[in-house]
Design an enzyme around this catalytic site. Structure first.
Site, PDB file in Angstrom:
ATOM      1  N   CYS A  49      -9.045  -4.009  -2.985  1.00 25.04           N
ATOM      2  CA  CYS A  49      -7.777  -3.531  -3.561  1.00 25.04           C
ATOM      3  C   CYS A  49      -6.815  -3.134  -2.447  1.00 25.04           C
ATOM      4  O   CYS A  49      -7.215  -2.562  -1.437  1.00 25.04           O
ATOM      5  CB  CYS A  49      -8.058  -2.328  -4.458  1.00 25.04           C
ATOM      6  N   HIS A 106      -5.954   6.554  -2.723  1.00 27.05           N
ATOM      7  CA  HIS A 106      -6.780   5.492  -2.167  1.00 27.05           C
ATOM      8  C   HIS A 106      -7.835   5.054  -3.166  1.00 27.05           C
ATOM      9  O   HIS A 106      -8.316   5.851  -3.962  1.00 27.05           O
ATOM     10  CB  HIS A 106      -7.405   5.950  -0.851  1.00 27.05           C
ATOM     11  N   CYS A 114      -5.993  -3.605  -7.739  1.00 29.78           N
ATOM     12  CA  CYS A 114      -7.176  -3.969  -8.525  1.00 29.78           C
ATOM     13  C   CYS A 114      -6.955  -3.616 -10.002  1.00 29.78           C
ATOM     14  O   CYS A 114      -5.947  -3.017 -10.369  1.00 29.78           O
ATOM     15  CB  CYS A 114      -8.420  -3.264  -7.982  1.00 29.78           C
ATOM     16  N   HIS A 164       0.837  -1.213   0.000  1.00 32.42           N
ATOM     17  CA  HIS A 164       0.000   0.000   0.000  1.00 32.42           C
ATOM     18  C   HIS A 164       0.868   1.258   0.000  1.00 32.42           C
ATOM     19  O   HIS A 164       0.655   2.174  -0.808  1.00 32.42           O
ATOM     20  CB  HIS A 164      -0.903  -0.034   1.241  1.00 32.42           C
ATOM     21  N   GLU A 165       1.853   1.297   0.883  1.00 37.06           N
ATOM     22  CA  GLU A 165       2.696   2.497   0.976  1.00 37.06           C
ATOM     23  C   GLU A 165       3.577   2.662  -0.270  1.00 37.06           C
ATOM     24  O   GLU A 165       3.790   3.785  -0.737  1.00 37.06           O
ATOM     25  CB  GLU A 165       3.557   2.469   2.247  1.00 37.06           C
TER      26      GLU A 165
END
Ligand SMILES: [Zn+2]
Ligand SMILES: [Zn+2]
Length: 175
Positions: free
Chosen positions: A145, A139, A164, A129-130
């Protein structure tokens, strides 16, 4: 692209190796364990008993040089940001660096039975994510996702480790 994971402070070496392999499996690019540093004292907020995420990010940003490299600092202490009681992680898009905290990702933090695989899965999602943020991704509304915002661990556990079909092409374009 290359990714370097740095252990900042005391982080279990076998956890670092596991995370390296898992992150490599998502990005399919070289992921190495780089040279971190031990002393977190300068970012320790004694009254809070926590560590300031942005200060740690700055300390990594001064070391990063390569343009095609993304650097993620891994800490096993609790992080906070101004106005927030804690953060799982934080990214500095401008410098291509990020930071992820492992401390609230373990079941035992909440008084539950340890689950090693779940812990590693959560940490992988936070790192991916980071890194996504350092690639310019925001986001994502898709709750499955990896770029979906996690309000808590229930969100983290619900989402996957991958991008995603909307985020994937944007990310590949940036690699
Ligand atoms: Zn985010
Ligand atoms: Zn997405």
């Amino acid at each position: 692209m290359r990714i370097a994971l740095l252990a900042l402070g005391d982080v279990d070496g076998s956890v670092m190796v596991e995370l390296r392999d898992r992150v490599e499996g998502v990005f399919h690019c070289p992921v190495e364990i780089g040279e971190g540093f031990d002393d977190l004292a300068s970012v320790h907020d004694l009254p809070r008993g926590q560590y300031l995420a942005s200060k740690l990010l700055d300390s990594i940003a001064v070391r990063k040089v390569e343009r095609d490299e993304r650097v993620v600092g891994i800490v096993d202490v609790d992080l906070y940001a101004p106005g927030l009681s804690f953060v799982f992680g934080e990214a500095d898009v401008l410098h291509g660096v990020a930071i992820v905290s492992l401390s609230r990702l373990r079941q035992e933090y909440y008084g539950l039975t340890p689950e090693e695989n779940l812990f590693l899965e959560r940490a992988t999602k936070e790192i991916v994510h980071e890194v996504g943020h350092t690639l310019g991704l925001g986001h994502c509304a898709n709750s499955r996702c990896v770029m979906h915002f996690s309000n808590g661990l229930a969100d983290t556990d619900w989402k996957g480790v991958n991008f995603c079909f909307n985020c994937c092409p944007k990310m590949e374009f940036l690699l």
